[in-house]
Enzyme design. Sequence first.
Site, PDB file in Angstrom:
ATOM      1  N   LYS A 188       0.929  -1.345   0.119  1.00 42.61           N
ATOM      2  CA  LYS A 188      -0.125   0.070  -0.084  1.00 42.61           C
ATOM      3  C   LYS A 188       0.882   1.254  -0.044  1.00 42.61           C
ATOM      4  O   LYS A 188       2.036   1.223   0.312  1.00 42.61           O
ATOM      5  CB  LYS A 188      -0.792  -0.089   1.277  1.00 42.61           C
TER       6      LYS A 188
HETATM    7  P1  NAD Z   1     -12.625   8.041  -3.777  1.00 41.76           P
HETATM    8  O1  NAD Z   1     -11.763   9.243  -3.628  1.00 41.76           O
HETATM    9  O2  NAD Z   1     -13.216   7.973  -5.055  1.00 41.76           O
HETATM   10  O3  NAD Z   1     -14.048   8.440  -3.156  1.00 41.76           O
HETATM   11  C1  NAD Z   1     -13.951   8.814  -1.536  1.00 41.76           C
HETATM   12  C2  NAD Z   1     -15.432   9.221  -1.073  1.00 41.76           C
HETATM   13  O4  NAD Z   1     -15.562   9.291   0.432  1.00 41.76           O
HETATM   14  C3  NAD Z   1     -15.921  10.341  -1.745  1.00 41.76           C
HETATM   15  O5  NAD Z   1     -17.229  10.706  -2.013  1.00 41.76           O
HETATM   16  C4  NAD Z   1     -15.666  11.563  -0.487  1.00 41.76           C
HETATM   17  O6  NAD Z   1     -16.491  12.692  -0.701  1.00 41.76           O
HETATM   18  C5  NAD Z   1     -16.042  10.617   0.810  1.00 41.76           C
HETATM   19  N1  NAD Z   1     -15.615  11.148   2.079  1.00 41.76           N
HETATM   20  C6  NAD Z   1     -14.374  11.510   2.154  1.00 41.76           C
HETATM   21  N2  NAD Z   1     -14.194  12.105   3.563  1.00 41.76           N
HETATM   22  C7  NAD Z   1     -15.414  11.592   4.024  1.00 41.76           C
HETATM   23  C8  NAD Z   1     -16.051  11.506   5.289  1.00 41.76           C
HETATM   24  N3  NAD Z   1     -15.187  12.057   6.393  1.00 41.76           N
HETATM   25  N4  NAD Z   1     -17.385  11.018   5.438  1.00 41.76           N
HETATM   26  C9  NAD Z   1     -18.112  10.619   4.375  1.00 41.76           C
HETATM   27  N5  NAD Z   1     -17.810  10.550   3.104  1.00 41.76           N
HETATM   28  C10 NAD Z   1     -16.349  10.912   3.168  1.00 41.76           C
HETATM   29  O7  NAD Z   1     -12.276   6.729  -3.071  1.00 41.76           O
HETATM   30  P2  NAD Z   1     -12.827   5.024  -3.511  1.00 41.76           P
HETATM   31  O8  NAD Z   1     -11.671   4.642  -4.331  1.00 41.76           O
HETATM   32  O9  NAD Z   1     -14.093   5.169  -3.699  1.00 41.76           O
HETATM   33  O10 NAD Z   1     -12.376   4.485  -2.057  1.00 41.76           O
HETATM   34  C11 NAD Z   1     -13.239   4.335  -0.950  1.00 41.76           C
HETATM   35  C12 NAD Z   1     -13.097   3.262  -0.065  1.00 41.76           C
HETATM   36  O11 NAD Z   1     -13.019   2.202  -0.818  1.00 41.76           O
HETATM   37  C13 NAD Z   1     -11.330   3.562   0.631  1.00 41.76           C
HETATM   38  O12 NAD Z   1     -11.604   3.228   2.048  1.00 41.76           O
HETATM   39  C14 NAD Z   1     -10.885   2.691  -0.449  1.00 41.76           C
HETATM   40  O13 NAD Z   1      -9.467   2.190   0.693  1.00 41.76           O
HETATM   41  C15 NAD Z   1     -11.633   1.455  -0.489  1.00 41.76           C
HETATM   42  N6  NAD Z   1     -11.252   0.852  -1.706  1.00 41.76           N
HETATM   43  C16 NAD Z   1     -11.183   1.242  -2.853  1.00 41.76           C
HETATM   44  C17 NAD Z   1     -10.879   0.378  -4.094  1.00 41.76           C
HETATM   45  C18 NAD Z   1     -10.701   1.152  -5.396  1.00 41.76           C
HETATM   46  O14 NAD Z   1     -10.536   0.222  -6.395  1.00 41.76           O
HETATM   47  N7  NAD Z   1     -10.770   2.467  -5.494  1.00 41.76           N
HETATM   48  C19 NAD Z   1     -10.584  -0.814  -3.885  1.00 41.76           C
HETATM   49  C20 NAD Z   1     -10.719  -1.443  -2.385  1.00 41.76           C
HETATM   50  C21 NAD Z   1     -10.910  -0.583  -1.695  1.00 41.76           C
END
Ligand code: NAD
Length: 444
Positions: free
Chosen positions: A111
Amino acid sequence: MPDLEAENLDPITCSEQQFDNAVLYVKELKRGLIDFLKKPKRISIVNFPIELDDGSVRSFQGYRVIHNRVFGPGKGGIRYHPDVTMEEVVALAKLMTWKCALVNIPFGGAKGGVVCNTKVLSESELRHITRRFTSELSDSIGPYTDIPAPDLYTDEQTMAWIFDTYDVLHPGENNRPVVTGKPVDMGGSYGRHEATGNGVYYATERFLSKALIPEQQTVAGARIVIQGFGNVGSIAAQAFFRNGAKIIAVSDSKGGVYREGGFDPDELLAFKKEQGTIVGMPDTMTLTNQEIIELECDILIPAALSNQIHGDNARKINAKLIIEAANNPTTPKADAILTERGIYLLPDVIANAGGVTVSYFEWVQNQANQQWDLEEVNTRLQKRIYKVMDDVFSRWQGFIVGEVQPSASQPGQTSSTKPSFRCIALSIAIERVARATLMRGIWP
Ligand code: NAD
């Protein structure tokens, strides 16, 4: 926010507690391996200066952690967030090791993160940060050593910059597999952008089909709340909506919106694109992110940050099922409370594994310079997620009906005879990594 005094939210402590709980359900584990499996293999910390658009210079700190490479090169996202810490990146790298082992892909866990606020940086500043961070990591990333991907506040564009930087530094080689989650036109896989959200949907669908919640055996009609409306949250919302669920509330970093009649996710996305947030959408009630978590619903999906369900709010959760789309959204204390309350939770290690699964498909396609069509990617993804769900469910059931007893061999620990799905999923992954470590033979 949770009461920090009452609950230790240090990411490494939390991940070690999860590990210790899961180890009780591992069939056999050579004691000396426990320390090796808990600790990261390598931590890189880099500091670098960037010239901002106004001519000033600012220093940034970034991390890349490889937790384990027993099954293959490190694999894991890079996040850009002001609150990124080395401890968080270590815990997330560890989770990647278990996730890759659980879905049976030939990668280890890694990571990365850069401490920065993307909301106040321009596109050119972000490009400079990404290029400099990539060049500072130098040969510690590579198609056969460690392969980054998108995570919080990084996307296809960020991955294109990482690829380009690495390619400039390593001319004359097929460098496409150095990073996944690239734009489709640059060697990205069809379906990677949607993979994590779609995987969340497939895992939920399979879970419901096991009839543990007798009145909700399909997603049709389920009332869903989603915290976080970025890549994962919005794509999951679309998949649930398409299959007849009702999205009654969603949130982003500015807050949440609720509408009893439900939302069409496309309408939310269009409003967010125009306004920068979903807050303020017509005919909705505005809620805080904490209120969102405690709303009465059938399925709650945290899809944003870690530690959102904690010791202070776990008793107020009013959902029948929690699907962890985000990484580490639930603290160990909350886990214990939810298990005691009989609220089912599908952990991150299964629920969001769709992303890394299609990242693996992208890596395979890049090796052969091929591009599979969307249907092929989605069919393969669904099959893998269903298989993981079935493996975890059947082992969980073995403990529930008492055919299998938890191990009592770990000193100072007690075991519940009703394990959580997290314990069981992690125990399968830990067992696989431990077995492979011994099969390879301890070097020299
Ligand atoms: P992203 O940046 O596309 O979206 C993040 C979202 O969270 C946004 O809508 C933002 O406004 C919101 N956010 C930020 N702070 C917040 C808060 N305090 N309260 C509520 N909402 C809040 O990120 P993503 O890729 O969608 O990732 C989201 C989660 O999924 C993370 O925990 C990430 O580790 C996990 N994840 C992502 C992937 C991937 O392929 N992108 C894979 C596995 C896990």
